[in-house]
Design an enzyme around this catalytic site. Structure first.
Site, PDB file in Angstrom:
ATOM      1  N   ASP A 219      12.449  -2.628   2.807  1.00  0.00           N
ATOM      2  CA  ASP A 219      11.155  -2.027   2.227  1.00  0.00           C
ATOM      3  C   ASP A 219      11.133  -2.161   0.740  1.00  0.00           C
ATOM      4  OD1 ASP A 219      11.145  -0.993   4.744  1.00  0.00           O
ATOM      5  OD2 ASP A 219      11.687   0.951   4.260  1.00  0.00           O
ATOM      6  N   GLY A 263       7.778  -0.278   6.261  1.00  0.00           N
ATOM      7  CA  GLY A 263       7.763   0.482   5.183  1.00  0.00           C
ATOM      8  C   GLY A 263       7.960   1.839   5.414  1.00  0.00           C
ATOM      9  N   GLU A 318       4.164   1.266   8.108  1.00  0.00           N
ATOM     10  CA  GLU A 318       4.527   2.253   9.050  1.00  0.00           C
ATOM     11  C   GLU A 318       4.568   3.549   8.868  1.00  0.00           C
ATOM     12  OE1 GLU A 318       9.258   1.267   8.478  1.00  0.00           O
ATOM     13  OE2 GLU A 318       8.532   1.860  10.547  1.00  0.00           O
TER      14      GLU A 318
HETATM   15  O1  F6P Z   1      16.558   0.136  12.539  1.00  0.00           O
HETATM   16  P1  F6P Z   1      15.653   1.596  12.815  1.00  0.00           P
HETATM   17  O2  F6P Z   1      16.646   2.513  12.735  1.00  0.00           O
HETATM   18  O3  F6P Z   1      14.614   1.370  13.975  1.00  0.00           O
HETATM   19  O4  F6P Z   1      15.110   1.852  11.312  1.00  0.00           O
HETATM   20  C1  F6P Z   1      13.863   1.131  11.016  1.00  0.00           C
HETATM   21  C2  F6P Z   1      13.704   1.526   9.589  1.00  0.00           C
HETATM   22  O5  F6P Z   1      14.373   0.786   8.775  1.00  0.00           O
HETATM   23  C3  F6P Z   1      13.755   0.022   7.885  1.00  0.00           C
HETATM   24  O6  F6P Z   1      13.566  -1.314   8.247  1.00  0.00           O
HETATM   25  C4  F6P Z   1      14.497  -0.145   6.442  1.00  0.00           C
HETATM   26  O7  F6P Z   1      14.452   1.049   6.134  1.00  0.00           O
HETATM   27  C5  F6P Z   1      12.539   0.548   7.693  1.00  0.00           C
HETATM   28  O8  F6P Z   1      11.242  -0.151   7.330  1.00  0.00           O
HETATM   29  C6  F6P Z   1      12.166   1.238   9.030  1.00  0.00           C
HETATM   30  O9  F6P Z   1      11.579   2.502   9.285  1.00  0.00           O
END
Ligand code: F6P
Ligand code: ATP
Ligand code: MG
Length: 455
Positions: A219, A263, A318
């Site tokens: 992000d 994001g 997002e």
């Molecule tokens: O891997 P997970 O737990 O689905 O997390 C997704 C989140 O991780 C990220 O890729 C990094 O913080 C974010 O963009 C996203 O909201």
């Protein structure tokens, strides 16, 4: 005094940001001459080694007529030191990856292993499996240069990662029990907050253990440093989704291509992807609230765009519009294992709102929304060449810092040069999109989208 005399006579104080060092609590630590002195590949000449007085100044841009920079913050420069605080025979290093994936994770691990092995002759290097919980609940994996040889060509993290599982006592006990004296932690904002706690506990117990972190966040939301590794790769990968959305939208009467990009609470990926694509008609980010209906709203804008061009592309980060999406009380409570709130899908919601709007205002006219959600595709890929190189420099910087006895720090680039930044300082900062910054104005001038400021 005239303005120009005032500017010519300016003097600036440099305040060096203090970096924690093992000798703060282990004053009698022995120093050793770095093995780089006798390395086959390095021939240290004048200027090769850095010292305490080599610094990087944080801010480089000022308007002298407006704000007199009475003081600057400076950080120690990253790089090799001639005197180090480890004997290569006795180093036992641990490497851990935590949080979500990010392009380049495997490159960072590889380069930590290769850098420790080739530059400092370290042979005891261990990978911690599956994030923080792996310290105390899984056997470590022994790493060597042969094993990690082609890891930079693989997306993800071979060590595996996870969220949650942060148990400070168990982690530091494990560090002691396994005899690690260098710990390299790769992760995002949550990981960094955990790393600060680990470092503080290690300092409290007066352990001979250097702790360095390498900020990882697709992000790009970590502050102070120029950008985080993997971010450029993610932006590049996002172009494919935007292009596909554009083709789909162009190929249908009143076609809308909708792309959701990662994001969590910052819109950097959406912003940079928009700026580099030029196919985007509207970019929606969490830092700039938007609304759908009425004057100056999204639908009025899209109506115009469809009239003019017959199609439109919308990119949404997002974390955008989460307050606008109806959710049950139960949904409001949902968080992941690290305590991060779980978002509802803004893309799915927007697609359905777009359809509702069209049906009410344009019943019978053809209309298509093609929603593309490349969420994990932009972060589960191999790092591009620039990010791979960046990961190498980050890893080597971290190793040199730990060897020099620094601890509780993060290695990262500031204005293009690599620096050591105290971990707690970086854990407290967040890099959000500044909508007052010319970059956001640039986005708006390219898309000509509304500012969504209700008058
Ligand atoms: O891997 P997970 O737990 O689905 O997390 C997704 C989140 O991780 C990220 O890729 C990094 O913080 C974010 O963009 C996203 O909201
Ligand atoms: N305040 C905190 N104190 C201690 N540990 C934390 C804290 N916040 C998060 N952690 C731990 O850090 C690890 C990673 O946190 P998190 O899942 O939030 O990912 P992250 O490092 O922020 O990366 P990403 O960019 O993917 O969100 C988890 O093991 C979590 O338990
Ligand atoms: Mg995070």
């Amino acid at each position: 005094m005239t303005d120009s005399q005032h500017i010519e006579n300016l003097t600036i104080n440099v305040n060096l940001v203090r970096l924690p060092h093992l000798t703060d609590y282990l004053p009698n630590l022995q120093t050793h001459t770095t093995p780089l002195e006798h390395n086959n590949f390095y021939h240290p000449s004048n200027g090769f080694y850095l010292s305490q007085s080599d610094v990087i100044i944080r801010r480089t841009i000022y308007d002298l007529a407006r704000t007199a920079p009475s003081s600057h913050f400076a950080y120690h420069r990253a790089g090799p030191r001639k005197q180090i605080f480890y004997d290569q025979q006795n180093v036992r290093a641990a490497i851990v990856t935590c949080g979500g994936l990010c392009p380049g994770l495997n490159t960072v691990i590889r380069e930590l292993v290769v850098g420790l092995w080739e530059q400092y002759g370290v042979r005891e290097i261990f990978g911690i499996k599956a994030g923080y919980r792996g310290f105390y609940s899984m056997d470590p994996v022994r790493l060597d240069v042969k094993m990690v040889h082609n890891w930079h060509k693989r997306g993800g993290t071979v060590l595996e990662t996870s969220r949650g599982g942060f148990d400070l006592d168990k982690i530091v006990n494990a560090i002691q029990d396994y005899g690690y004296n260098q710990v390299y932690i790769i992760g995002g904002d949550g990981t960094l907050r955990g790393a600060v706690k680990i470092f503080n506990e290690i300092r409290r117990r007066k352990l001979y253990v250097g702790v360095a972190a390498i900020p990882k966040t697709v992000d790009n939301d970590v502050g102070i440093i120029d950008r985080s590794f993997g971010f450029q790769t993610a932006v590049e990968k996002a172009q494919q989704a935007i292009s596909a959305a554009h083709v789909e939208a162009e190929s249908a009467p009143n076609g809308i291509g909708l792309v959701k990009l990662m994001g969590r609470s910052t819109g950097h990926i959406a912003l940079y992807a928009t700026l580099s694509s030029r196919d985007v008609d509207c970019c929606l980010i969490p830092e700039n609230e938007f609304y759908l209906h009425g004057k100056g709203g999204l639908f009025e804008f899209l109506e115009d765009r469809l009239k003019q061009n017959g199609h439109a592309v919308v990119v949404v980060a997002e974390g955008t519009g989460q307050d606008m999406i109806p959710r049950t009380n139960a949904e409001k409570q949902v968080s992941d294992e690290s305590g991060n709130p779980v978002f509802l899908d803004v893309g799915v919601w927007l697609k359905s709102e777009l359809k509702k709007w069209w049906d009410v205002d344009h019943k019978g006219e053809l209309f298509t929304v093609k929603y593309i959600d490349p969420t994990y595709m932009i972060r589960a890929v191999t790092a591009n060449a620039t990010d791979n190189l960046y990961c190498t420099l980050l890893s080597h910087s971290a190793i040199h810092g730990v060897m020099a006895g620094y601890t509780g720090f993060v290695a990262g680039p500031i204005n293009g040069n690599y620096a050591y930044i105290p971990m707690d300082e970086i854990a407290d900062t967040k890099n959000v999109v500044d909508t007052k910054d010319p970059k956001w104005a640039w986005v708006r001038s390219i898309t000509t989208q509304p500012d969504f400021q209700r008058n």
